[in-house]
Design a protein around this motif. Structure first.
Motif, PDB file in Angstrom:
ATOM      1  N   HIS A 153       0.806  -1.351   0.152  1.00 49.79           N
ATOM      2  CA  HIS A 153      -0.097   0.180   0.038  1.00 49.79           C
ATOM      3  C   HIS A 153       0.882   1.221  -0.122  1.00 49.79           C
ATOM      4  N   MET A 154       2.034   1.244   0.591  1.00 50.57           N
ATOM      5  CA  MET A 154       2.901   2.204   1.049  1.00 50.57           C
ATOM      6  C   MET A 154       3.686   2.705  -0.531  1.00 50.57           C
ATOM      7  N   ALA A 155       3.768   1.963  -1.241  1.00 49.60           N
ATOM      8  CA  ALA A 155       4.910   2.239  -2.191  1.00 49.60           C
ATOM      9  C   ALA A 155       4.593   3.649  -2.744  1.00 49.60           C
ATOM     10  N   TRP A 156       3.255   3.919  -3.165  1.00 51.77           N
ATOM     11  CA  TRP A 156       3.143   5.314  -3.786  1.00 51.77           C
ATOM     12  C   TRP A 156       3.443   6.457  -2.964  1.00 51.77           C
ATOM     13  N   PHE A 157       3.642   6.490  -1.432  1.00 55.71           N
ATOM     14  CA  PHE A 157       3.768   7.380  -0.895  1.00 55.71           C
ATOM     15  C   PHE A 157       4.933   7.602  -0.234  1.00 55.71           C
ATOM     16  N   GLU A 168       7.737   0.577 -11.531  1.00 53.67           N
ATOM     17  CA  GLU A 168       8.962   0.580 -10.503  1.00 53.67           C
ATOM     18  C   GLU A 168       8.645   0.537  -9.137  1.00 53.67           C
ATOM     19  N   ARG A 169       7.472   1.219  -8.785  1.00 53.18           N
ATOM     20  CA  ARG A 169       7.055   1.242  -7.406  1.00 53.18           C
ATOM     21  C   ARG A 169       6.457  -0.100  -7.010  1.00 53.18           C
ATOM     22  N   VAL A 170       5.624  -0.662  -7.852  1.00 50.10           N
ATOM     23  CA  VAL A 170       5.262  -1.927  -7.644  1.00 50.10           C
ATOM     24  C   VAL A 170       6.245  -2.874  -7.278  1.00 50.10           C
TER      25      VAL A 170
ATOM     26  N   LEU B 139      15.091   3.226  -4.655  1.00 56.07           N
ATOM     27  CA  LEU B 139      13.780   3.359  -4.207  1.00 56.07           C
ATOM     28  C   LEU B 139      13.381   2.121  -3.208  1.00 56.07           C
ATOM     29  N   THR B 140      13.934   0.910  -3.553  1.00 56.73           N
ATOM     30  CA  THR B 140      13.693  -0.093  -2.692  1.00 56.73           C
ATOM     31  C   THR B 140      14.416   0.097  -1.172  1.00 56.73           C
TER      32      THR B 140
END
Lengths: 183, 183
Positions: A153-157, A168-170, B139-140
DNA sequence: GTCTATATGGGGATAGAC
DNA sequence: GTCTATCCCCATATAGAC
Protein backbone atom coordinates in the motif's frame (compact mmCIF):
# COMPACT_ATOMS: atom_id res chain seq x y z
CA UNK A 1 -22.00 1.80 -19.64
CA UNK A 2 -22.74 5.15 -21.36
CA UNK A 3 -20.68 6.42 -24.23
CA UNK A 4 -19.12 9.30 -22.35
CA UNK A 5 -18.36 9.62 -18.67
CA UNK A 6 -21.65 9.85 -16.89
CA UNK A 7 -22.38 12.03 -13.93
CA UNK A 8 -22.41 9.15 -11.52
CA UNK A 9 -18.82 8.27 -12.39
CA UNK A 10 -17.72 11.87 -12.19
CA UNK A 11 -19.26 12.16 -8.73
CA UNK A 12 -17.29 9.11 -7.63
CA UNK A 13 -14.06 10.53 -8.98
CA UNK A 14 -14.41 13.94 -7.41
CA UNK A 15 -15.62 12.50 -4.13
CA UNK A 16 -12.74 10.07 -3.92
CA UNK A 17 -10.25 12.83 -4.55
CA UNK A 18 -11.72 15.24 -2.01
CA UNK A 19 -12.34 12.58 0.61
CA UNK A 20 -8.71 11.58 0.29
CA UNK A 21 -7.20 15.05 0.20
CA UNK A 22 -9.40 16.93 2.63
CA UNK A 23 -10.98 14.16 4.62
CA UNK A 24 -14.36 12.49 4.48
CA UNK A 25 -16.12 14.60 7.10
CA UNK A 26 -14.45 17.79 5.99
CA UNK A 27 -15.78 17.34 2.47
CA UNK A 28 -19.32 18.56 1.99
CA UNK A 29 -21.67 17.49 -0.73
CA UNK A 30 -22.03 21.14 -1.66
CA UNK A 31 -18.31 21.21 -2.43
CA UNK A 32 -18.48 18.14 -4.64
CA UNK A 33 -21.49 19.56 -6.43
CA UNK A 34 -19.81 22.90 -7.02
CA UNK A 35 -16.78 21.30 -8.63
CA UNK A 36 -19.03 19.32 -10.93
CA UNK A 37 -21.09 22.41 -11.70
CA UNK A 38 -24.31 20.92 -10.40
CA UNK A 39 -26.32 21.32 -7.20
CA UNK A 40 -26.41 19.19 -4.10
CA UNK A 41 -29.85 17.96 -5.01
CA UNK A 42 -28.48 16.50 -8.23
CA UNK A 43 -26.10 14.33 -6.23
CA UNK A 44 -29.04 12.93 -4.34
CA UNK A 45 -30.49 11.69 -7.58
CA UNK A 46 -27.45 9.46 -8.09
CA UNK A 47 -26.70 8.52 -4.50
CA UNK A 48 -29.18 8.30 -1.67
CA UNK A 49 -26.71 9.34 0.99
CA UNK A 50 -23.11 10.44 1.43
CA UNK A 51 -22.36 6.96 2.76
CA UNK A 52 -23.68 5.47 -0.44
CA UNK A 53 -20.95 7.21 -2.38
CA UNK A 54 -18.39 5.50 -0.17
CA UNK A 55 -20.15 2.17 -0.54
CA UNK A 56 -20.07 2.43 -4.31
CA UNK A 57 -16.34 3.07 -4.19
CA UNK A 58 -15.66 -0.03 -2.15
CA UNK A 59 -17.61 -2.52 -4.19
CA UNK A 60 -15.02 -3.72 -6.64
CA UNK A 61 -12.42 -3.71 -3.88
CA UNK A 62 -14.50 -6.17 -1.92
CA UNK A 63 -14.99 -8.36 -4.95
CA UNK A 64 -11.25 -8.40 -5.66
CA UNK A 65 -10.42 -9.29 -2.06
CA UNK A 66 -13.02 -12.03 -1.99
CA UNK A 67 -11.62 -13.57 -5.13
CA UNK A 68 -8.06 -13.49 -3.81
CA UNK A 69 -9.03 -15.01 -0.49
CA UNK A 70 -11.04 -17.74 -2.17
CA UNK A 71 -8.10 -18.56 -4.41
CA UNK A 72 -5.72 -18.65 -1.47
CA UNK A 73 -8.00 -20.98 0.45
CA UNK A 74 -7.74 -23.53 -2.36
CA UNK A 75 -3.92 -23.57 -2.32
CA UNK A 76 -1.64 -25.57 -0.07
CA UNK A 77 -0.21 -23.33 2.59
CA UNK A 78 3.47 -22.57 2.22
CA UNK A 79 6.12 -20.09 1.13
CA UNK A 80 5.32 -20.29 -2.56
CA UNK A 81 1.62 -19.70 -2.00
CA UNK A 82 2.39 -16.75 0.25
CA UNK A 83 4.57 -15.17 -2.40
CA UNK A 84 1.90 -15.71 -5.02
CA UNK A 85 -0.72 -14.08 -2.79
CA UNK A 86 1.47 -11.01 -2.54
CA UNK A 87 2.03 -10.96 -6.28
CA UNK A 88 -1.68 -11.16 -7.02
CA UNK A 89 -2.47 -8.54 -4.43
CA UNK A 90 0.15 -6.23 -5.91
CA UNK A 91 -1.07 -6.80 -9.44
CA UNK A 92 -4.57 -5.96 -8.33
CA UNK A 93 -3.38 -2.78 -6.62
CA UNK A 94 -1.83 -1.59 -9.84
CA UNK A 95 -5.22 -0.88 -11.32
CA UNK A 96 -5.87 2.85 -11.47
CA UNK A 97 -8.69 3.38 -8.98
CA UNK A 98 -7.75 0.54 -6.69
CA UNK A 99 -4.97 1.84 -4.58
CA UNK A 100 -6.64 5.24 -4.52
CA UNK A 101 -9.59 3.67 -2.74
CA UNK A 102 -7.35 1.89 -0.26
CA UNK A 103 -5.50 5.12 0.44
CA UNK A 104 -8.77 6.94 0.99
CA UNK A 105 -9.81 4.34 3.54
CA UNK A 106 -6.46 4.34 5.28
CA UNK A 107 -6.50 8.08 5.69
CA UNK A 108 -10.05 8.20 6.97
CA UNK A 109 -10.07 5.19 9.23
CA UNK A 110 -11.92 6.72 12.11
CA UNK A 111 -14.32 8.81 10.09
CA UNK A 112 -15.47 5.67 8.31
CA UNK A 113 -16.16 3.67 11.44
CA UNK A 114 -19.48 1.95 11.20
CA UNK A 115 -19.88 2.25 7.43
CA UNK A 116 -21.01 -1.24 6.61
CA UNK A 117 -19.06 -1.73 3.40
CA UNK A 118 -15.91 -0.36 4.95
CA UNK A 119 -16.25 -2.82 7.80
CA UNK A 120 -16.47 -5.57 5.22
CA UNK A 121 -13.16 -4.48 3.72
CA UNK A 122 -11.58 -4.40 7.14
CA UNK A 123 -12.86 -7.90 7.81
CA UNK A 124 -11.57 -9.18 4.48
CA UNK A 125 -8.18 -7.60 5.11
CA UNK A 126 -7.97 -9.42 8.41
CA UNK A 127 -8.95 -12.60 6.61
CA UNK A 128 -6.20 -12.02 4.06
CA UNK A 129 -3.66 -11.76 6.86
CA UNK A 130 -5.07 -14.95 8.31
CA UNK A 131 -4.50 -16.96 5.13
CA UNK A 132 -0.99 -15.50 4.95
CA UNK A 133 -0.20 -16.79 8.42
CA UNK A 134 0.10 -20.16 10.05
CA UNK A 135 -1.14 -21.35 13.43
CA UNK A 136 2.19 -21.34 15.28
CA UNK A 137 3.39 -17.92 14.10
CA UNK A 138 5.25 -15.78 16.59
CA UNK A 139 4.33 -12.14 17.10
CA UNK A 140 7.39 -11.15 15.10
CA UNK A 141 6.35 -13.32 12.18
CA UNK A 142 2.78 -12.04 12.25
CA UNK A 143 4.10 -8.51 12.26
CA UNK A 144 6.30 -9.23 9.26
CA UNK A 145 3.39 -10.71 7.33
CA UNK A 146 1.22 -7.69 8.08
CA UNK A 147 3.99 -5.30 7.12
CA UNK A 148 4.49 -7.18 3.86
CA UNK A 149 0.93 -6.44 2.82
CA UNK A 150 1.17 -2.92 4.11
CA UNK A 151 4.29 -2.28 2.10
CA UNK A 152 2.28 -2.86 -1.05
CA UNK A 153 0.00 0.00 0.00
CA UNK A 154 2.83 2.33 0.83
CA UNK A 155 4.76 2.16 -2.40
CA UNK A 156 3.20 5.36 -3.70
CA UNK A 157 3.77 7.53 -0.67
CA UNK A 158 7.42 6.94 0.03
CA UNK A 159 10.02 9.20 -1.52
CA UNK A 160 7.36 11.22 -3.31
CA UNK A 161 9.95 13.46 -4.94
CA UNK A 162 11.63 10.45 -6.54
CA UNK A 163 10.93 10.01 -10.21
CA UNK A 164 9.49 6.53 -10.50
CA UNK A 165 6.88 4.88 -12.63
CA UNK A 166 4.04 2.90 -11.13
CA UNK A 167 5.71 -0.26 -12.34
CA UNK A 168 8.97 0.60 -10.60
CA UNK A 169 7.12 1.33 -7.39
CA UNK A 170 5.21 -1.94 -7.50
CA UNK A 171 8.42 -3.82 -8.22
CA UNK A 172 10.21 -2.20 -5.28
CA UNK A 173 7.28 -2.82 -2.94
CA UNK A 174 7.03 -6.41 -4.04
CA UNK A 175 10.73 -6.96 -3.44
CA UNK A 176 10.44 -5.65 0.11
CA UNK A 177 7.21 -7.54 0.73
CA UNK A 178 8.64 -10.84 -0.47
CA UNK A 179 11.63 -10.39 1.80
CA UNK A 180 9.31 -9.80 4.73
CA UNK A 181 7.16 -12.81 3.95
CA UNK A 182 10.14 -15.20 3.93
CA UNK A 183 10.59 -15.12 7.71
CA UNK B 1 1.19 20.99 37.99
CA UNK B 2 -1.80 20.75 40.36
CA UNK B 3 -2.06 18.11 43.08
CA UNK B 4 -4.87 16.13 41.45
CA UNK B 5 -5.67 15.79 37.81
CA UNK B 6 -6.86 19.15 36.64
CA UNK B 7 -9.63 19.74 34.17
CA UNK B 8 -7.25 20.69 31.40
CA UNK B 9 -5.53 17.32 31.57
CA UNK B 10 -8.81 15.48 31.75
CA UNK B 11 -10.01 17.30 28.65
CA UNK B 12 -6.87 16.22 26.81
CA UNK B 13 -7.35 12.62 27.83
CA UNK B 14 -11.00 12.39 26.87
CA UNK B 15 -10.43 14.28 23.63
CA UNK B 16 -7.56 12.05 22.62
CA UNK B 17 -9.61 8.96 23.24
CA UNK B 18 -12.68 10.14 21.36
CA UNK B 19 -10.70 11.66 18.50
CA UNK B 20 -8.97 8.31 18.08
CA UNK B 21 -12.00 6.09 18.45
CA UNK B 22 -14.70 8.09 16.72
CA UNK B 23 -12.67 10.44 14.59
CA UNK B 24 -11.70 14.07 15.00
CA UNK B 25 -14.55 15.64 13.05
CA UNK B 26 -17.11 13.21 14.34
CA UNK B 27 -16.29 14.15 17.92
CA UNK B 28 -18.10 17.22 19.14
CA UNK B 29 -17.05 19.41 22.03
CA UNK B 30 -20.49 18.82 23.52
CA UNK B 31 -19.67 15.13 23.72
CA UNK B 32 -16.36 15.72 25.46
CA UNK B 33 -18.01 18.13 27.86
CA UNK B 34 -20.78 15.68 28.68
CA UNK B 35 -18.34 12.92 29.56
CA UNK B 36 -16.48 15.27 31.85
CA UNK B 37 -19.70 16.49 33.38
CA UNK B 38 -19.16 20.11 32.36
CA UNK B 39 -20.54 22.30 29.60
CA UNK B 40 -19.09 23.21 26.25
CA UNK B 41 -18.42 26.70 27.47
CA UNK B 42 -16.17 25.35 30.20
CA UNK B 43 -13.94 23.76 27.56
CA UNK B 44 -13.52 27.11 25.93
CA UNK B 45 -12.07 28.45 29.13
CA UNK B 46 -9.19 25.94 28.88
CA UNK B 47 -8.75 25.82 25.12
CA UNK B 48 -9.52 28.62 22.74
CA UNK B 49 -10.54 26.30 19.90
CA UNK B 50 -10.89 22.64 19.07
CA UNK B 51 -7.64 22.88 17.16
CA UNK B 52 -5.92 24.09 20.29
CA UNK B 53 -6.68 20.80 21.99
CA UNK B 54 -4.94 18.99 19.18
CA UNK B 55 -2.02 21.39 19.31
CA UNK B 56 -1.57 20.77 23.02
CA UNK B 57 -1.47 17.03 22.40
CA UNK B 58 1.28 17.31 19.82
CA UNK B 59 3.68 19.48 21.74
CA UNK B 60 5.78 16.89 23.51
CA UNK B 61 5.77 14.72 20.39
CA UNK B 62 7.39 17.54 18.47
CA UNK B 63 9.94 18.09 21.20
CA UNK B 64 10.85 14.40 21.23
CA UNK B 65 11.22 14.27 17.45
CA UNK B 66 13.33 17.42 17.44
CA UNK B 67 15.65 15.97 20.02
CA UNK B 68 16.06 12.70 18.15
CA UNK B 69 16.73 14.42 14.84
CA UNK B 70 19.27 16.75 16.44
CA UNK B 71 21.03 13.81 18.01
CA UNK B 72 21.07 11.93 14.72
CA UNK B 73 22.51 14.91 12.90
CA UNK B 74 25.52 14.86 15.23
CA UNK B 75 26.34 11.21 14.55
CA UNK B 76 28.32 9.75 11.68
CA UNK B 77 25.99 8.21 9.17
CA UNK B 78 26.06 4.45 9.01
CA UNK B 79 24.40 1.18 9.98
CA UNK B 80 25.08 1.49 13.69
CA UNK B 81 23.66 5.02 13.85
CA UNK B 82 20.58 3.91 11.93
CA UNK B 83 19.95 1.09 14.36
CA UNK B 84 20.39 3.41 17.30
CA UNK B 85 17.90 5.90 15.81
CA UNK B 86 15.33 3.13 15.60
CA UNK B 87 16.04 2.06 19.17
CA UNK B 88 15.64 5.57 20.49
CA UNK B 89 12.49 6.10 18.47
CA UNK B 90 11.05 2.86 19.78
CA UNK B 91 11.97 3.67 23.37
CA UNK B 92 10.28 7.02 23.00
CA UNK B 93 7.14 5.42 21.58
CA UNK B 94 6.87 3.21 24.63
CA UNK B 95 5.79 6.13 26.78
CA UNK B 96 2.10 5.90 27.62
CA UNK B 97 0.61 8.89 25.83
CA UNK B 98 3.12 8.92 23.02
CA UNK B 99 2.02 6.21 20.70
CA UNK B 100 -1.57 7.09 21.47
CA UNK B 101 -0.96 10.53 19.99
CA UNK B 102 0.73 9.06 16.93
CA UNK B 103 -2.12 6.64 16.45
CA UNK B 104 -4.62 9.46 16.72
CA UNK B 105 -2.78 11.37 14.00
CA UNK B 106 -2.42 8.34 11.77
CA UNK B 107 -6.11 7.60 11.94
CA UNK B 108 -7.15 11.16 11.28
CA UNK B 109 -4.60 12.14 8.69
CA UNK B 110 -6.90 13.96 6.37
CA UNK B 111 -9.10 15.55 8.99
CA UNK B 112 -6.01 17.15 10.49
CA UNK B 113 -4.76 18.66 7.25
CA UNK B 114 -3.77 22.24 7.77
CA UNK B 115 -3.48 22.10 11.54
CA UNK B 116 -0.19 23.87 11.99
CA UNK B 117 1.26 21.66 14.72
CA UNK B 118 0.29 18.53 12.88
CA UNK B 119 2.06 19.79 9.80
CA UNK B 120 5.14 20.27 11.94
CA UNK B 121 5.02 16.62 12.98
CA UNK B 122 4.64 15.55 9.40
CA UNK B 123 7.62 17.65 8.45
CA UNK B 124 9.73 16.24 11.28
CA UNK B 125 8.78 12.70 10.31
CA UNK B 126 10.01 13.38 6.80
CA UNK B 127 13.19 14.79 8.26
CA UNK B 128 13.64 11.65 10.34
CA UNK B 129 13.41 9.53 7.20
CA UNK B 130 15.94 11.83 5.61
CA UNK B 131 18.54 11.28 8.33
CA UNK B 132 17.89 7.55 8.10
CA UNK B 133 18.70 7.56 4.40
CA UNK B 134 21.74 8.24 2.29
CA UNK B 135 22.06 10.13 -0.99
CA UNK B 136 22.43 7.17 -3.30
CA UNK B 137 19.57 5.09 -1.89
CA UNK B 138 17.49 3.14 -4.35
CA UNK B 139 13.71 3.27 -4.20
CA UNK B 140 13.71 -0.18 -2.63
CA UNK B 141 16.09 0.93 0.09
CA UNK B 142 14.11 4.09 0.81
CA UNK B 143 10.97 2.02 1.05
CA UNK B 144 12.61 -0.34 3.50
CA UNK B 145 13.77 2.53 5.68
CA UNK B 146 10.30 4.04 5.74
CA UNK B 147 8.72 0.71 6.53
CA UNK B 148 11.19 0.21 9.36
CA UNK B 149 9.92 3.34 11.09
CA UNK B 150 6.36 2.50 10.27
CA UNK B 151 6.71 -0.94 11.78
CA UNK B 152 7.39 0.70 15.13
CA UNK B 153 4.00 2.41 14.88
CA UNK B 154 2.17 -0.75 13.91
CA UNK B 155 3.28 -3.00 16.72
CA UNK B 156 0.08 -2.39 18.66
CA UNK B 157 -2.40 -3.01 15.89
CA UNK B 158 -1.22 -6.32 14.53
CA UNK B 159 -2.60 -9.55 15.90
CA UNK B 160 -4.79 -7.71 18.38
CA UNK B 161 -6.15 -10.93 19.83
CA UNK B 162 -2.64 -12.08 20.69
CA UNK B 163 -1.74 -11.80 24.33
CA UNK B 164 1.37 -9.65 24.38
CA UNK B 165 2.80 -7.04 26.68
CA UNK B 166 3.87 -3.65 25.43
CA UNK B 167 7.47 -4.72 25.92
CA UNK B 168 7.00 -7.81 23.78
CA UNK B 169 5.39 -5.76 21.06
CA UNK B 170 8.15 -3.21 21.05
CA UNK B 171 10.75 -5.96 20.96
CA UNK B 172 9.07 -7.67 18.01
CA UNK B 173 8.68 -4.39 16.13
CA UNK B 174 12.28 -3.48 16.76
CA UNK B 175 13.45 -6.85 15.48
CA UNK B 176 11.53 -6.37 12.24
CA UNK B 177 12.61 -2.76 11.92
CA UNK B 178 16.28 -3.57 12.40
CA UNK B 179 16.07 -6.23 9.74
CA UNK B 180 14.54 -3.74 7.35
CA UNK B 181 17.11 -1.09 8.06
CA UNK B 182 20.04 -3.38 7.26
CA UNK B 183 19.45 -3.31 3.51
C1' DG C 1 -13.68 28.13 36.67
C1' DT C 2 -18.08 27.04 35.33
C1' DC C 3 -22.69 28.21 34.12
C1' DT C 4 -27.04 29.72 30.86
C1' DA C 5 -28.24 31.51 26.80
C1' DT C 6 -27.53 32.65 22.29
C1' DA C 7 -25.32 33.93 17.85
C1' DT C 8 -24.04 32.19 13.53
C1' DG C 9 -23.22 29.08 10.25
C1' DG C 10 -23.00 24.76 7.71
C1' DG C 11 -24.13 20.15 7.38
C1' DG C 12 -27.16 16.27 5.20
C1' DA C 13 -31.35 15.46 3.31
C1' DT C 14 -36.20 16.16 1.02
C1' DA C 15 -40.29 18.06 -1.85
C1' DG C 16 -41.83 19.26 -5.90
C1' DA C 17 -41.29 22.11 -10.31
C1' DC C 18 -39.27 21.76 -14.84
C1' DG D 1 -31.65 14.40 -14.58
C1' DT D 2 -31.25 18.72 -12.68
C1' DC D 3 -33.16 22.67 -10.52
C1' DT D 4 -35.00 25.99 -6.41
C1' DA D 5 -36.35 26.27 -2.00
C1' DT D 6 -36.52 24.71 2.42
C1' DC D 7 -36.39 21.72 6.73
C1' DC D 8 -34.10 20.32 10.67
C1' DC D 9 -30.25 19.53 13.27
C1' DC D 10 -25.90 20.15 15.31
C1' DA D 11 -21.51 22.23 15.04
C1' DT D 12 -18.12 25.85 16.91
C1' DA D 13 -17.86 29.77 19.31
C1' DT D 14 -19.09 33.96 22.29
C1' DA D 15 -21.35 37.13 25.95
C1' DG D 16 -22.10 37.89 30.33
C1' DA D 17 -23.96 36.21 35.02
C1' DC D 18 -22.44 33.76 39.17
Amino acid sequence: MGAQKDTRTRIQEVALQLFTEKGYEATSLREIAEILGVTKAALYYHFRTKEDIVASLTEDRIAALDELIAWAARQPRGPETRREILRRYAADMTGPRHHAVMRFMERNQTALRGHSKVEVIRERSTELLRVLGEPGDTLTTSLKRAMAVFTLHMAWFVAPDTEATDEERVAAALAVAEELIEG
